[in-house]
Design an enzyme around this catalytic site. Structure first.
Site, PDB file in Angstrom:
ATOM      1  CG  HIS A 301      -0.511   0.087   2.520  1.00  0.00           C
ATOM      2  ND1 HIS A 301      -0.231   1.291   3.142  1.00  0.00           N
ATOM      3  CD2 HIS A 301      -0.273  -0.870   3.433  1.00  0.00           C
ATOM      4  CE1 HIS A 301       0.163   1.063   4.384  1.00  0.00           C
ATOM      5  NE2 HIS A 301       0.154  -0.242   4.585  1.00  0.00           N
ATOM      6  CG  ASP A 313       2.323   0.597   7.998  1.00  0.00           C
ATOM      7  OD1 ASP A 313       1.980  -0.054   6.986  1.00  0.00           O
ATOM      8  OD2 ASP A 313       1.522   0.957   8.875  1.00  0.00           O
ATOM      9  CD  GLU A 347      -3.453  -1.229   5.349  1.00  0.00           C
ATOM     10  OE1 GLU A 347      -3.658  -2.204   6.096  1.00  0.00           O
ATOM     11  OE2 GLU A 347      -2.898  -0.186   5.744  1.00  0.00           O
ATOM     12  CD  GLU A 348      -1.820   2.356   7.488  1.00  0.00           C
ATOM     13  OE1 GLU A 348      -2.598   1.838   8.315  1.00  0.00           O
ATOM     14  OE2 GLU A 348      -0.623   2.046   7.416  1.00  0.00           O
ATOM     15  CG  HIS A 446      -0.050   2.882  12.680  1.00  0.00           C
ATOM     16  ND1 HIS A 446      -1.349   2.460  12.881  1.00  0.00           N
ATOM     17  CD2 HIS A 446       0.298   2.405  11.462  1.00  0.00           C
ATOM     18  CE1 HIS A 446      -1.760   1.754  11.838  1.00  0.00           C
ATOM     19  NE2 HIS A 446      -0.762   1.708  10.961  1.00  0.00           N
TER      20      HIS A 446
END
Length: 492
Positions: A301, A313, A347-348, A446
């Site tokens: 992503h 991420d 995606e998140e 995150h």
């Protein structure tokens, strides 16, 4: 002549593989391809499939371009939350990079995504012992009044513990979910449980009269960084602000609460929910030489949270799949099937890109022969699982043997494939897990601390080798691995 060779090979291999796997083994496992005059061999006569896999792994492990791709994305774009200027910059970056790297049929497919942004966030224990603490608004949270919310804190361990409280114990208070994660684990176990209050804490607390929600960060770090992540407000439920506390500050708040005196807290969040924006899934392909309409999907992503620069991420995942496919594209002969790289939007904040891809490509789902996503950082791949039917177990084991030199063991048939591939399960697309070592992943996930320096170059290179090996085998072998298992019934 070919039948005689097949019979001989079948007898030699009968103690290892079932007869159902023989056609695949013949085309993949034997180092010397079998052929007859006028018939194309299973692989190029000058280079066996094993030698090709060895070449791919060697090139990847020597240090391919994946590290520079992550460096480029995190330096030139940085954070890229759905709908933000960073998101738009990331789409332009991805399209340009795929073209530069020589991918075919590079294109963008439009996706509608939410657009939320954080502006200011402050937390403070007011009594009994005043302390400023580190907080992060949860993604999608509404703002507090400008002066913040001041209220007494009530602590619970979980959503279930909150349900046991009477509304009188919660009304007018800030609910603090203090469950947190289990110790670090290679498979990241504990996250799914720890993250439940993040997603639904505010929705469960509001009906009991809570004014706001705090959660212990869903992470394993003891550094003073708060973990953000998405939350949801169901229809008809009052929207109350929600934020996470860094783990050291959650400890501090918990310690004050343990003294059995009222603890008051001030939470100030300034956030903004803006109209939806158009983002894009960005796609590029290494076209197959014989069956170009059949697809092996490599996914990651492109979006990230607005904290940090989104290196692990999922900048690393984007780099892994782009570089794995690029290496396959540099081979003297393209594989039989097409290797498709999909860099998914959003995606998140709700899998918008994943759902849009499944809808846009529904007509060709039967042609998707397998998919895998890189979305668990940049730790070394240690486990391989195949989402195929039980009667293809031996085929999956045979494929897994090519990953063993990379230190990867076979873990069975219960594969997830990655969040962005979850909509493909409805169409029984086989999904595969190349499971990365997540021991330290949730230290950074995150947070402001998700930055380029956390990537270990050798580990990233091993990921590229693993994904390139899997994708090439799936694209090159003569037979496919059938369909994935029947999807589980949807929860009502």
């Amino acid at each position: 002549m070919l039948r005689m060779a097949e019979a001989f090979a079948s007898k030699v291999l009968s103690n290892i593989f079932s007869r159902s796997t023989f056609a695949w083994v013949l085309g993949v496992t034997l180092l010397v391809p079998l052929s007859t005059v006028g018939e194309e061999p299973a692989v190029d006569a000058s280079d066996s499939l094993q030698q090709t896999v060895d070449r791919l792994q060697k090139l990847a492990l020597e240090g391919s371009g994946a590290l520079e791709l992550v460096r480029s994305l995190t330096t030139e774009v940085g954070p890229r939350l759905a709908g933000s200027p960073g998101d738009k910059a990331a789409v332009a970056w991805a399209e340009a990079k795929l073209n530069h790297l020589g991918f075919a049929y590079v294109r963008k497919e439009a996706v509608q995504v939410p657009h939320w942004r954080r502006i200011r966030e402050e937390g403070e224990i007011l009594t009994p012992f005043p302390q400023t603490v580190v907080v992060a608004a949860l993604g999608g949270s509404v703002a507090t009044p400008p002066q913040g919310i001041q209220a007494e804190v009530v602590k619970v361990a979980s959503l279930e513990a909150l349900e046991e409280l009477d509304a009188k114990q919660v009304a007018g208070k800030i609910v603090f979910f203090d469950g947190g994660m289990m110790p670090r684990a290679q498979d990241g176990s504990g996250y799914r449980i720890a993250v439940a209050p993040r997603g639904m804490g505010a929705a469960r607390a509001a009906p009991k009269g809570a004014l706001a929600v705090l959660i212990r960060s869903a992470g394993t770090s003891n550094n003073r960084f708060a973990h953000t992540g998405g939350m949801r407000y169901p229809e008809g439920v009052k929207r109350i602000p929600a934020a996470s506390l860094s783990n050291p500050d959650a400890d501090l708040l918990s310690d004050q609460l343990s003294r059995e005196v009222p603890v008051r807290f001030r939470l100030t969040l300034e956030t903004e929910e803006l109209p939806e924006e158009t983002s894009y899934n960005v796609i590029g392909e290494i076209r197959g030489r014989e069956k170009p309409s059949e697809i092996v999907l490599l996914g990651a992503h492109l979006d990230s949270w607005d904290l940090g620069t989104g290196a692990i991420d999922d900048g690393s995942g984007c780099a892994i799949v782009m570089e794995a496919a690029r290496l396959i594209g540099q081979l003297p002969q393209a594989p039989r099937r097409t290797v498709r790289v999909v860099l998914f939007a959003n995606e998140e904040f709700g899998l918008s890109g994943a759902r849009a891809y499944a809808a846009a490509h529904e007509a060709e789902m039967e042609l998707h022969k397998g998919g895998a996503e890189a979305d668990f950082g940049a730790g070394r791949v240690w486990n391989f699982r195949a989402g195929v039917e039980p009667n293809r177990l031996e085929d999956a084991k045979a494929l897994a043997r090519y990953l063993e030199p990379l230190g990867i063991k076979f873990g069975g048939l219960e594969a997830f494939g990655g969040a962005d591939l979850s909509p493909l399960g409805e169409f029984r697309v086989p999904r595969f897990d190349l499971t990365q070592d997540g021991t330290t992943y949730f230290d950074y996930h995150h947070t402001d601390n998700d930055t380029f320096d956390k990537i270990v170059p050798a580990d990233l290179a091993q990921n590229v080798a693993a994904y390139a090996t899997w994708a090439y085998l799936m694209a090159e072998m003569e037979m496919d691995l059938g369909r994935g298992p029947e999807p589980l019934p949807r929860r009502r």
